[in-house]
Motif scaffolding. Structure first.
Motif, short mmCIF file in Angstrom:
data_model
loop_
_atom_site.label_atom_id
_atom_site.label_comp_id
_atom_site.label_asym_id
_atom_site.label_seq_id
_atom_site.Cartn_x
_atom_site.Cartn_y
_atom_site.Cartn_z
N ASP A 46 51.53 25.97 102.30
CA ASP A 46 50.25 25.54 102.89
C ASP A 46 49.62 26.67 103.71
OD1 ASP A 46 50.84 23.10 101.79
OD2 ASP A 46 51.10 22.05 103.68
N THR A 47 50.43 27.37 104.47
CA THR A 47 49.94 28.48 105.29
C THR A 47 49.35 29.57 104.41
OG1 THR A 47 51.49 28.01 107.06
CG2 THR A 47 50.59 30.24 106.98
N TRP A 48 50.09 29.95 103.36
CA TRP A 48 49.60 30.99 102.45
C TRP A 48 48.28 30.59 101.80
CZ3 TRP A 48 51.52 35.64 102.88
CH2 TRP A 48 52.83 35.81 103.34
N LEU A 49 48.18 29.32 101.38
CA LEU A 49 46.96 28.86 100.73
C LEU A 49 45.80 28.75 101.71
CD1 LEU A 49 48.47 26.24 98.30
CD2 LEU A 49 47.46 28.46 97.71
N ARG A 50 46.08 28.36 102.96
CA ARG A 50 45.03 28.33 103.97
C ARG A 50 44.49 29.74 104.25
NH1 ARG A 50 47.76 24.10 106.33
NH2 ARG A 50 49.07 25.47 107.58
N MET A 51 45.40 30.70 104.32
CA MET A 51 44.96 32.08 104.53
C MET A 51 44.08 32.55 103.39
SD MET A 51 48.05 34.12 106.42
CE MET A 51 49.39 33.69 105.31
N GLN A 52 44.44 32.19 102.15
CA GLN A 52 43.62 32.56 100.99
C GLN A 52 42.25 31.92 101.08
OE1 GLN A 52 44.31 34.75 98.24
NE2 GLN A 52 42.10 34.48 98.18
N ASP A 56 38.61 33.69 101.22
CA ASP A 56 37.56 33.36 100.25
C ASP A 56 36.27 32.96 100.97
OD1 ASP A 56 39.43 33.81 98.26
OD2 ASP A 56 39.76 31.67 97.84
N LEU A 57 36.41 32.12 102.00
CA LEU A 57 35.25 31.66 102.76
C LEU A 57 34.58 32.83 103.47
CD1 LEU A 57 33.53 29.30 103.65
CD2 LEU A 57 35.17 28.86 105.49
N TRP A 58 35.37 33.74 104.03
CA TRP A 58 34.82 34.92 104.69
C TRP A 58 33.99 35.74 103.70
CZ3 TRP A 58 35.40 40.14 103.79
CH2 TRP A 58 34.87 41.00 104.76
N GLU A 59 34.52 35.93 102.49
CA GLU A 59 33.81 36.71 101.47
C GLU A 59 32.48 36.06 101.10
OE1 GLU A 59 36.51 37.27 98.22
OE2 GLU A 59 37.45 39.00 99.18
N VAL A 60 32.47 34.74 100.96
CA VAL A 60 31.24 34.04 100.60
C VAL A 60 30.23 34.13 101.74
CG1 VAL A 60 30.26 31.77 100.11
CG2 VAL A 60 32.34 32.49 98.95
N ARG A 61 30.70 34.01 102.98
CA ARG A 61 29.79 34.11 104.12
C ARG A 61 29.14 35.49 104.19
NH1 ARG A 61 33.24 30.50 108.26
NH2 ARG A 61 32.07 28.58 107.90
N GLN A 62 29.81 36.52 103.72
CA GLN A 62 29.24 37.86 103.72
C GLN A 62 28.03 37.94 102.79
OE1 GLN A 62 30.53 40.03 106.08
NE2 GLN A 62 31.62 38.14 106.45
N ARG A 63 27.99 37.07 101.79
CA ARG A 63 26.89 37.05 100.81
C ARG A 63 25.95 35.87 101.02
NH1 ARG A 63 31.53 37.08 97.54
NH2 ARG A 63 30.97 35.05 96.71
N ALA A 64 26.10 35.14 102.11
CA ALA A 64 25.35 33.88 102.31
C ALA A 64 23.84 34.09 102.29
CB ALA A 64 25.78 33.22 103.62
N ASP A 65 23.37 35.20 102.81
CA ASP A 65 21.92 35.45 102.83
C ASP A 65 21.34 35.63 101.44
OD1 ASP A 65 21.94 35.25 105.57
OD2 ASP A 65 22.01 37.41 105.90
N GLU A 66 22.16 35.98 100.48
CA GLU A 66 21.71 36.17 99.10
C GLU A 66 21.60 34.85 98.35
OE1 GLU A 66 24.58 38.78 97.39
OE2 GLU A 66 24.37 40.25 98.97
#
Length: 79
Positions: A46-52, A56-66
């Motif tokens: 669960d910890t490993w999957l939460r970190m993933q 993933d969410l961080w990466e998407v937020r980096q592109r949120a303005d697009e």
């Protein structure tokens, strides 16, 4: 002497290339890999999957303005 990467890959039951891809961020932590990591290193799957998921969410937020989204509803209207 066996390198730490080779030893870790062998313990996980994967190739050294697969481990390298995981560590370099070229592949994601899958549920199968999370179980392997849990068994070898002790942290829960669960910890490993939460970190993933957080990565993933961080990466998407980096592109949120697009992202082309129009806000049409206030939060109260959805309830």
């Amino acid at each position: 002497m066996v390198s730490p990467y080779t030893a870790a890959a062998e313990a996980l039951g994967i190739t050294r290339k697969a481990l390298s891809d995981l560590l370099d961020g070229h592949t994601d932590v899958s549920p199968d890999m999370a179980i392997r990591l849990e068994k070898v290193f002790g942290s829960t799957a669960d910890t490993w999957l939460r970190m993933q998921m957080q990565r993933d969410l961080w990466e998407v937020r980096q592109r949120a303005d697009e992202t082309k989204i129009k806000r049409r509803f206030a939060a109260a209207e959805l309830c």
